[in-house]
Design an enzyme around this catalytic site. Structure first.
Site, PDB file in Angstrom:
ATOM      1  N   HIS A  27       1.208  -1.219  -0.216  1.00 44.45           N
ATOM      2  CA  HIS A  27       0.089   0.045  -0.250  1.00 44.45           C
ATOM      3  C   HIS A  27       0.844   0.922  -0.051  1.00 44.45           C
ATOM      4  O   HIS A  27       1.777   1.516   0.829  1.00 44.45           O
ATOM      5  CB  HIS A  27      -1.415   0.184   1.487  1.00 44.45           C
ATOM      6  CG  HIS A  27      -1.802   1.028   1.591  1.00 44.45           C
ATOM      7  ND1 HIS A  27      -3.201   0.923   1.213  1.00 44.45           N
ATOM      8  CD2 HIS A  27      -1.773   2.296   2.001  1.00 44.45           C
ATOM      9  CE1 HIS A  27      -3.568   2.349   1.209  1.00 44.45           C
ATOM     10  NE2 HIS A  27      -2.922   3.265   1.834  1.00 44.45           N
TER      11      HIS A  27
ATOM     12  N   CYS B   9      -2.347  14.346   1.077  1.00 44.16           N
ATOM     13  CA  CYS B   9      -2.040  13.841   2.653  1.00 44.16           C
ATOM     14  C   CYS B   9      -2.160  14.704   3.850  1.00 44.16           C
ATOM     15  O   CYS B   9      -1.557  15.655   3.690  1.00 44.16           O
ATOM     16  CB  CYS B   9      -0.784  13.491   2.878  1.00 44.16           C
ATOM     17  SG  CYS B   9      -0.090  13.189   3.986  1.00 44.16           S
TER      18      CYS B   9
HETATM   19 ZN    ZN Z   1      -2.886   5.578   2.740  1.00 43.40          ZN
END
Ligand code: ZN
Length: 310
Positions: free
Chosen positions: A210, A243
């Site tokens: 991931h 993010c």
């Molecule tokens: Zn992630």
């Protein structure tokens, strides 16, 4: 190197949970349907977290029920704990994944559990899975999150990650995946850690990476993973999500760019890139304020591009 790869689309979970806007349920369904029709065979459609914490995921049970009606699709959800696992099993998911933070500080801050408490929770879920009748037993995976570094602790001990991967397997999970939650990973680190963990738990028990593209190393990290036998990569359409620790940065690696790279290399993804590129229109229309990333969607396919033969 492997001749075929599974791409697990995680945008409806990782992408949508990272943004403030709430995508309407009907738009989520249209997105998931269009990606399945483009040939995506695994989609993480949501998360069974309390809706009070993540209102973006409040319709996950309905989305699972819908996604289960689509042919040739493995329906995955994230679960934070045993209660989430009970809801996921009741909804009939094919696969569920619990994040297990390798940084203990991050784990305590995020889910108020230290490592022994997390391992006890994982064991309780594994026991619950084992108690299900055969047709209703989902594949249960642990995602070793913050494995490549933590925004609170900084670097995370690679020996500790390998040790915790082994402990999770002993608790009864089917396999573990490695997660670069924070976008800290580099290719040399991917090579080293995949080797070390496969060496400890068995080469067939770590199949998934991931990755985020926070610092632009996402596809380079994929290449390192491919060379170590990784066969499943999580990605998000348009790199949706961003993010929270790096304002302006993109989210997961971009599904469209990943499919382009693999197919151009002759590695079969089962995905029709022309159809996949059109799916962006659905996401863009329902989230007009959100930036979508990716080079292939902007540049288009090269003249003479041929997809890998299945
Ligand atoms: Zn992630």
């Amino acid at each position: 190197m492997t001749k075929s790869v599974t791409i697990s689309e995680v945008g409806p979970r990782d992408g949508l949970q990272s943004i403030d806007a709430v995508m309407p349920t009907e738009a989520k369904k249209a997105w998931i349907k269009a990606e399945a029709e483009a040939g995506v065979s695994e989609i993480e459609v949501g998360s069974f977290v309390p809706p009070s914490l993540l209102p973006q995921m409040a319709d996950t049970a309905e989305i699972v029920a819908y996604a289960k009606t689509l042919p040739n699709l493995d329906v995955v959800t994230l679960i934070p704990n045993l209660k989430g696992a009970e809801r996921a099993i009741a909804a009939g998911v094919d696969k569920m994944s619990i994040p297990f933070s390798m940084s203990e500080t991050h784990s305590i801050k995020n889910v108020r559990k230290d490592h022994p408490a997390m391992l006890a929770e994982i064991k309780a879920i594994a026991d619950l899975v084992a108690a299900q009748s055969e047709g209703q037993r989902p594949h249960f995976e642990v995602g070793l999150s913050t494995a490549f570094g933590c925004t609170i602790e900084g670097s995370v001990s690679e020996d500790q990650v390998a040790h915790l991967a082994e402990a999770a397997m002993e608790a009864g999970v089917a396999e573990v995946g490695l997660s670069d939650t924070t976008g800290y990973a580099n290719p040399a680190q991917v090579t080293r850690m995949v080797r070390q963990i496969k060496g400890v738990i068995g080469s067939d028990k770590l199949n998934t990476l991931h990755l985020h593209n926070t610092r632009g190393l996402g596809l380079a990290n994929v290449m390192a993973g491919l060379e170590e036998g990784i066969t499943t990569f999580d990605a998000s359409l348009g790199g949706l999500g961003g993010c929270p620790f790096a304002p302006g940065a993109s989210g997961n690696i971009v599904t469209e760019d990943l499919v382009f790279m693999l197919e151009a290399m002759g590695i079969d993804t089962g995905i029709n890139l022309d159809k996949l590129l059109k799916v962006r229109e659905i996401v863009a229309a329902s989230l007009p304020e959100e930036p979508l990333y990716g080079f292939t969607p902007d540049a288009g396919l090269p003249l003479g591009f041929e997809r890998a033969a299945a």
